[in-house]
Design a protein around this motif. Sequence first.
Motif, PDB file in Angstrom:
ATOM      1  N   ASN A   5     -78.989 123.068   1.753  1.00  0.00           N
ATOM      2  CA  ASN A   5     -78.251 123.719   2.368  1.00  0.00           C
ATOM      3  C   ASN A   5     -77.494 124.834   1.315  1.00  0.00           C
ATOM      4  O   ASN A   5     -77.450 124.601   0.228  1.00  0.00           O
ATOM      5  N   PRO A   6     -76.997 126.125   2.236  1.00  0.00           N
ATOM      6  CA  PRO A   6     -75.970 126.732   1.260  1.00  0.00           C
ATOM      7  C   PRO A   6     -75.084 126.093   0.422  1.00  0.00           C
ATOM      8  O   PRO A   6     -74.282 125.470   0.979  1.00  0.00           O
ATOM      9  N   MET A  70     -72.663 115.490   0.789  1.00  0.00           N
ATOM     10  CA  MET A  70     -73.022 116.351  -0.454  1.00  0.00           C
ATOM     11  C   MET A  70     -74.164 117.216  -0.025  1.00  0.00           C
ATOM     12  O   MET A  70     -74.398 118.501  -0.558  1.00  0.00           O
ATOM     13  N   PHE A  71     -75.119 116.663   0.928  1.00  0.00           N
ATOM     14  CA  PHE A  71     -76.158 117.447   1.274  1.00  0.00           C
ATOM     15  C   PHE A  71     -75.812 118.589   2.119  1.00  0.00           C
ATOM     16  O   PHE A  71     -76.075 119.920   2.086  1.00  0.00           O
ATOM     17  N   TRP A  75     -74.866 120.504  -2.283  1.00  0.00           N
ATOM     18  CA  TRP A  75     -74.784 119.969  -3.752  1.00  0.00           C
ATOM     19  C   TRP A  75     -75.736 118.730  -3.989  1.00  0.00           C
ATOM     20  O   TRP A  75     -75.745 118.243  -5.009  1.00  0.00           O
ATOM     21  N   TYR A  76     -76.458 118.653  -3.038  1.00  0.00           N
ATOM     22  CA  TYR A  76     -77.707 117.714  -3.218  1.00  0.00           C
ATOM     23  C   TYR A  76     -79.033 118.107  -2.717  1.00  0.00           C
ATOM     24  O   TYR A  76     -79.000 118.402  -1.410  1.00  0.00           O
ATOM     25  N   ALA A  77     -79.982 118.538  -3.725  1.00  0.00           N
ATOM     26  CA  ALA A  77     -81.092 119.311  -3.300  1.00  0.00           C
ATOM     27  C   ALA A  77     -82.349 118.201  -3.121  1.00  0.00           C
ATOM     28  O   ALA A  77     -82.161 117.210  -4.189  1.00  0.00           O
ATOM     29  N   LEU A  78     -83.088 118.406  -2.340  1.00  0.00           N
ATOM     30  CA  LEU A  78     -84.202 117.569  -2.453  1.00  0.00           C
ATOM     31  C   LEU A  78     -85.480 118.149  -2.485  1.00  0.00           C
ATOM     32  O   LEU A  78     -85.756 119.538  -2.051  1.00  0.00           O
TER      33      LEU A  78
END
Length: 107
Positions: A5-6, A70-71, A75-78
């Motif tokens: 997300n942004p 966080m996602f 702040w949490y990327a996958l």
Amino acid sequence: MKVQNPETPIPKTPQMNDRDFINDMLSTEKYMTDSYCTFLNEASHQHLYDEILHMFTETQNCQRELYNLMFKKGWYALEQADQQKLQQSYQQFQGYASQFPYNNMIQ
């Protein structure tokens, strides 16, 4: 390809910010669920098992909420999984499933 997300902006200072605090909490919750899981695998007393299972579930739910937060804030990327690799893993698991003693329980 990254799935993210942004990102919610945070101050770039030496002090801990919201992302740092939430990330620390998420790491702690992950550690706690791992520890509870080990206990549950080795518990012999039923009442104690039930109590720890309840604590495990609450901790796991908290961990999931922190991950979602966080996602949501970016702040949490996958990494997006490759469809072909997913299919290969699924087929491999299906092959292993026939070896399980309780394979009729796996759908």
